[in-house]
Write a protein that holds these residues in place. Structure first.
Motif, PDB file in Angstrom:
ATOM      1  N   GLU A   1       2.559  -4.876  10.029  1.00  0.00           N
ATOM      2  CA  GLU A   1       1.652  -5.261   8.953  1.00  0.00           C
ATOM      3  C   GLU A   1       1.838  -6.731   8.576  1.00  0.00           C
ATOM      4  O   GLU A   1       2.919  -7.307   8.745  1.00  0.00           O
TER       5      GLU A   1
ATOM      6  N   LEU B   1      -5.093  -6.997   4.083  1.00  0.00           N
ATOM      7  CA  LEU B   1      -3.942  -6.621   4.888  1.00  0.00           C
ATOM      8  C   LEU B   1      -4.392  -6.354   6.323  1.00  0.00           C
ATOM      9  O   LEU B   1      -5.501  -5.866   6.555  1.00  0.00           O
ATOM     10  N   SER B   2      -3.504  -6.676   7.261  1.00  0.00           N
ATOM     11  CA  SER B   2      -3.751  -6.395   8.675  1.00  0.00           C
ATOM     12  C   SER B   2      -2.606  -5.563   9.228  1.00  0.00           C
ATOM     13  O   SER B   2      -1.469  -5.685   8.787  1.00  0.00           O
ATOM     14  N   CYS B   3      -2.934  -4.743  10.214  1.00  0.00           N
ATOM     15  CA  CYS B   3      -1.924  -3.945  10.908  1.00  0.00           C
ATOM     16  C   CYS B   3      -2.224  -4.044  12.402  1.00  0.00           C
ATOM     17  O   CYS B   3      -3.252  -3.529  12.867  1.00  0.00           O
TER      18      CYS B   3
ATOM     19  N   TRP C   1      -3.588   3.724   5.722  1.00  0.00           N
ATOM     20  CA  TRP C   1      -2.733   2.924   4.850  1.00  0.00           C
ATOM     21  C   TRP C   1      -2.186   3.837   3.757  1.00  0.00           C
ATOM     22  O   TRP C   1      -2.933   4.604   3.148  1.00  0.00           O
TER      23      TRP C   1
ATOM     24  N   CYS D   1       1.271   0.821   7.116  1.00  0.00           N
ATOM     25  CA  CYS D   1       0.268   1.275   8.070  1.00  0.00           C
ATOM     26  C   CYS D   1       0.825   2.471   8.845  1.00  0.00           C
ATOM     27  O   CYS D   1       2.031   2.513   9.138  1.00  0.00           O
TER      28      CYS D   1
ATOM     29  N   THR E   1       4.277  -4.114   3.987  1.00  0.00           N
ATOM     30  CA  THR E   1       4.101  -5.458   3.437  1.00  0.00           C
ATOM     31  C   THR E   1       3.935  -5.336   1.924  1.00  0.00           C
ATOM     32  O   THR E   1       3.234  -4.445   1.437  1.00  0.00           O
TER      33      THR E   1
END
Length: 123
Positions: free
Chosen positions: A6, A20-22, A36, A96, A117
């Motif tokens: 993440e 947010l990114s995973c 999430w 994630c 995160t």
């Protein structure tokens, strides 16, 4: 085996936004349902949002519905969580998760987890 990483957390004022990114490893990302979850200090991990692999069908917790949007990019093995109108109660570690099947909101239903995160929303 799927590895999840993440990114995108941080400190934001109430009413602000974060994305947010995973990033996921593996060649069959599109076959996995992604989700999430979040965990605030002293509280249990709770479901936030999920998205199916190929259809892209989404599902949200009532507490974030209308404010958060989950999406995925199967070409780049990435799932996103766009968070708008953030509230102090959204403060938590966001994690994630992935499973090679359909959506579930149950924590134990997911096979793979990232490290998380931190998201902090100040009032």
């Amino acid at each position: 085996q799927v590895q999840l990483v993440e990114s995108g957390g941080g400190l934001v004022q109430a009413g602000g936004s974060l994305r947010l990114s995973c990033a996921a490893s593996g060649r069959t990302f599109s076959a996995y349902a992604m989700a999430w979850f979040r965990q605030a200090p002293g509280k249990e991990r709770e479901f936030v949002a999920a998205i199916r692999g190929r259809s892209g069908t989404t599902f949200y917790a009532d507490s974030v519905k209308g404010r958060f949007t989950i999406s995925r990019d199967n070409a780049n093995n990435t799932v996103y969580l766009q968070m708008n109108a953030l509230k102090p109660e959204d403060t938590a570690i966001y994690v994630c998760a992935a499973r090679p099947a359909g959506i579930t909101t149950v924590v134990n239903g997911y096979d793979y987890w990232g490290q998380g995160t931190q998201v902090t929303v100040s009032s």
